[in-house]
Design a protein around this motif. Structure first.
Motif, PDB file in Angstrom:
ATOM      1  N   GLY A 221       0.605  -1.198  -0.140  1.00 24.26           N
ATOM      2  CA  GLY A 221       0.086  -0.092   0.042  1.00 24.26           C
ATOM      3  C   GLY A 221       0.771   1.239  -0.002  1.00 24.26           C
ATOM      4  O   GLY A 221       0.221   2.318  -0.307  1.00 24.26           O
ATOM      5  N   SER A 222       2.012   1.106   0.036  1.00 21.35           N
ATOM      6  CA  SER A 222       2.966   2.346   0.105  1.00 21.35           C
ATOM      7  C   SER A 222       3.476   2.542  -1.039  1.00 21.35           C
ATOM      8  O   SER A 222       3.815   1.575  -2.173  1.00 21.35           O
ATOM      9  CB  SER A 222       4.194   2.138   1.073  1.00 21.35           C
ATOM     10  OG  SER A 222       5.003   1.224   0.998  1.00 21.35           O
ATOM     11  N   GLN A 289      -4.065   2.642  -3.908  1.00 19.59           N
ATOM     12  CA  GLN A 289      -3.649   1.394  -3.104  1.00 19.59           C
ATOM     13  C   GLN A 289      -4.345   0.099  -3.509  1.00 19.59           C
ATOM     14  O   GLN A 289      -3.976  -1.031  -3.669  1.00 19.59           O
ATOM     15  CB  GLN A 289      -3.705   1.454  -1.546  1.00 19.59           C
ATOM     16  CG  GLN A 289      -2.783   2.674  -1.128  1.00 19.59           C
ATOM     17  CD  GLN A 289      -3.082   2.911   0.386  1.00 19.59           C
ATOM     18  OE1 GLN A 289      -3.820   2.300   1.054  1.00 19.59           O
ATOM     19  NE2 GLN A 289      -2.409   3.800   0.963  1.00 19.59           N
ATOM     20  N   GLN A 290      -5.823   0.374  -3.571  1.00 15.89           N
ATOM     21  CA  GLN A 290      -6.760  -0.869  -3.879  1.00 15.89           C
ATOM     22  C   GLN A 290      -6.304  -1.573  -5.260  1.00 15.89           C
ATOM     23  O   GLN A 290      -6.385  -2.550  -5.384  1.00 15.89           O
ATOM     24  CB  GLN A 290      -8.127  -0.606  -3.675  1.00 15.89           C
ATOM     25  CG  GLN A 290      -8.800  -0.632  -2.377  1.00 15.89           C
ATOM     26  CD  GLN A 290      -8.188   0.442  -1.224  1.00 15.89           C
ATOM     27  OE1 GLN A 290      -8.083   1.610  -1.657  1.00 15.89           O
ATOM     28  NE2 GLN A 290      -7.824  -0.152  -0.227  1.00 15.89           N
ATOM     29  N   THR A 291      -6.472  -0.712  -6.243  1.00 14.11           N
ATOM     30  CA  THR A 291      -6.048  -1.110  -7.720  1.00 14.11           C
ATOM     31  C   THR A 291      -4.735  -1.275  -7.935  1.00 14.11           C
ATOM     32  O   THR A 291      -4.652  -1.851  -9.093  1.00 14.11           O
ATOM     33  CB  THR A 291      -6.869   0.040  -8.468  1.00 14.11           C
ATOM     34  OG1 THR A 291      -6.404   1.265  -8.359  1.00 14.11           O
ATOM     35  CG2 THR A 291      -8.287  -0.061  -8.301  1.00 14.11           C
ATOM     36  N   HIS A 292      -4.063  -0.598  -7.345  1.00 12.86           N
ATOM     37  CA  HIS A 292      -2.580  -0.320  -7.801  1.00 12.86           C
ATOM     38  C   HIS A 292      -2.217   0.062  -9.314  1.00 12.86           C
ATOM     39  O   HIS A 292      -1.578  -0.198  -9.837  1.00 12.86           O
ATOM     40  CB  HIS A 292      -1.880  -2.077  -7.930  1.00 12.86           C
ATOM     41  CG  HIS A 292      -2.111  -2.591  -6.477  1.00 12.86           C
ATOM     42  ND1 HIS A 292      -1.350  -2.311  -5.389  1.00 12.86           N
ATOM     43  CD2 HIS A 292      -2.829  -3.776  -6.131  1.00 12.86           C
ATOM     44  CE1 HIS A 292      -1.849  -3.116  -4.524  1.00 12.86           C
ATOM     45  NE2 HIS A 292      -2.356  -3.988  -4.860  1.00 12.86           N
ATOM     46  N   ASP A 304      -1.202   0.449 -14.931  1.00 12.47           N
ATOM     47  CA  ASP A 304      -1.667  -0.455 -14.059  1.00 12.47           C
ATOM     48  C   ASP A 304      -0.402  -1.464 -13.509  1.00 12.47           C
ATOM     49  O   ASP A 304       0.280  -2.061 -14.331  1.00 12.47           O
ATOM     50  CB  ASP A 304      -2.693  -1.627 -14.809  1.00 12.47           C
ATOM     51  CG  ASP A 304      -3.151  -2.548 -13.868  1.00 12.47           C
ATOM     52  OD1 ASP A 304      -2.627  -2.748 -12.635  1.00 12.47           O
ATOM     53  OD2 ASP A 304      -4.034  -3.390 -14.269  1.00 12.47           O
ATOM     54  N   LEU A 305       0.082  -1.160 -12.475  1.00 10.63           N
ATOM     55  CA  LEU A 305       1.271  -1.605 -11.716  1.00 10.63           C
ATOM     56  C   LEU A 305       1.191  -3.328 -11.857  1.00 10.63           C
ATOM     57  O   LEU A 305       2.130  -4.063 -11.670  1.00 10.63           O
ATOM     58  CB  LEU A 305       1.996  -1.335 -10.815  1.00 10.63           C
ATOM     59  CG  LEU A 305       2.345   0.351 -10.514  1.00 10.63           C
ATOM     60  CD1 LEU A 305       2.704   0.854  -9.506  1.00 10.63           C
ATOM     61  CD2 LEU A 305       2.933   0.448 -11.948  1.00 10.63           C
ATOM     62  N   THR A 306      -0.167  -3.904 -11.752  1.00 16.77           N
ATOM     63  CA  THR A 306       0.150  -5.216 -11.691  1.00 16.77           C
ATOM     64  C   THR A 306      -0.249  -6.017 -13.006  1.00 16.77           C
ATOM     65  O   THR A 306      -0.209  -7.251 -13.071  1.00 16.77           O
ATOM     66  CB  THR A 306      -1.411  -5.670 -10.975  1.00 16.77           C
ATOM     67  OG1 THR A 306      -2.618  -5.257 -11.790  1.00 16.77           O
ATOM     68  CG2 THR A 306      -1.855  -5.157  -9.800  1.00 16.77           C
TER      69      THR A 306
END
Ligand code: FES
Length: 351
Positions: A221-222, A289-292, A304-306
């Motif tokens: 989350g950071s 934080q939720q969606t990255h 989108d970092l994922t």
């Protein structure tokens, strides 16, 4: 009243003075004093003085040519980041200083030479120009053309070959300064942005604390910003280097990472991406934080970092470049090489 002695009523109908001027009249209350008697310059009556003037003019044009050569030589001689101290200005770029001085001198010498030429060698006969209708008649146009031809003849360009040749040389060389200025466009972006300070074994340094980062420093989350080990704010090119190497690090749940290569290039879900937006290069700073998802504040490109830093919204044309990371034997995060592709704006084809 005595003042009426000078009133318009007392002015004559028409009165010319003896020197070609016109005295004030009742119809035209403004006197025209006419031309003063013509005085010959020393160059008009002394050929040696005229020769001296010619040499001064030619010298100025020659100095202009030398200054233009100096301008071009400055580009070769001075590196862009060379700083010199000049009293009383202080510290200045040697390149900018020499370019300014040489170009200024080249242009000044052409102007000064032309003025000296006109004041000492060209004809100085004064010719009154009568007002006329705006639209020129064919006769007037012919007259103007003849005037140009007279001017060309009276400028003595045909006879004073030294002035003519040095003037042509100076005027021909000044535009060359524009060509060398093309160097300021810099190297091709693909070359310039292809390499950053990241290299195999370089530790990830926290941009705020300047301490090497351990995996446990990166919480879910950071958003953490990092720079390469060895890069210091004291370095003269720090701003250039950090503008390319700036990194953002987040920790994801490995099962949330959709891109297989991204998973391979991460460490325990910690992923590192270039912080420089691939639209026009703003630093990305907003992390959801939720969606990255990360958002560029300039034009709202969203990545989108994922999913390998893929663009999911906005004008950016490319995914964010990812940095392959691991942990060294002392437990610190380190890079496994440079970015695999150029960072920053994608104005060109990355190939
Ligand atoms: S610079 Fe990032 S969206 Fe334009």
């Amino acid at each position: 009243m005595s003042s009426q002695d000078n009133s318009e009523e007392n002015l004559p109908q028409q009165q010319d003075d003896a020197d070609g001027g016109v005295l004030a009249t009742r119809d035209n209350p403004f006197a025209n004093p006419g031309l003063p008697p013509h005085e010959h310059r020393v160059q008009d009556i002394d050929e040696r003085a005229a020769k001296r003037s010619e040499r001064v003019v030619a010298g100025l044009f020659t100095l202009s040519m030398l200054s233009t050569i100096g301008f071009i030589a400055s580009f070769v001689a001075f590196p862009v980041d060379k700083i010199v101290y000049v009293f009383p200005i202080g510290h200045v770029s040697a390149l900018n200083l020499s370019l300014g001085l040489t170009l200024g001198l080249a242009l000044f010498c052409i102007g000064a030479g032309a003025i000296h030429w006109a004041r000492t060698l060209m004809t100085d006969v004064e010719v009154p120009e009568e007002r006329h209708d705006i639209e020129a008649t064919p006769e007037v146009r012919e007259e103007v053309l003849a005037g140009f031809q007279d001017g060309a003849r009276e400028s003595d360009l045909g006879r004073r070959k030294l002035v003519r040749n040095t003037l042509i040389g100076a005027m021909a060389m000044v535009p060359l300064t524009g060509l060398v200025l093309l160097r300021d466009l810099g190297p091709m972006p693909g070359t310039m942005l292809r390499h950053t300070k990241w290299a195999k074994g370089k530790m990830l340094i926290n941009e705020n604390t300047h301490e090497p980062l351990r995996p446990e420093d990166i919480a879910v989350g950071s958003l953490t910003f990092a720079m390469p080990e060895g890069l210091s704010e004291e370095d003269h090119d720090f701003n250039n280097q950090i503008a390319k190497a700036a990194l953002m690090i987040v920790r994801l749940q490995p099962e949330n990472i959709k891109d297989k290569r991204e998973l391979d290039w991460s460490h325990e879900g910690i992923v590192a991406f270039s912080k420089i937006c691939t639209h026009v290069g703003c630093p990305i700073s907003l992390y959801e934080q939720q969606t990255h998802h990360v958002l560029c504040p300039c034009h709202q490109s969203t990545f989108d970092l994922t999913d390998g830093g893929r663009v999911i919204f906005g004008p950016a044309g490319h995914a964010l470049p990812q940095l392959r990371i691991t942990v060294n034997d002392k437990g610190y995060l380190e890079a496994m090489g440079d970015f695999a592709e150029p960072v920053g704006p994608a104005y060109w084809e990355r190939g």
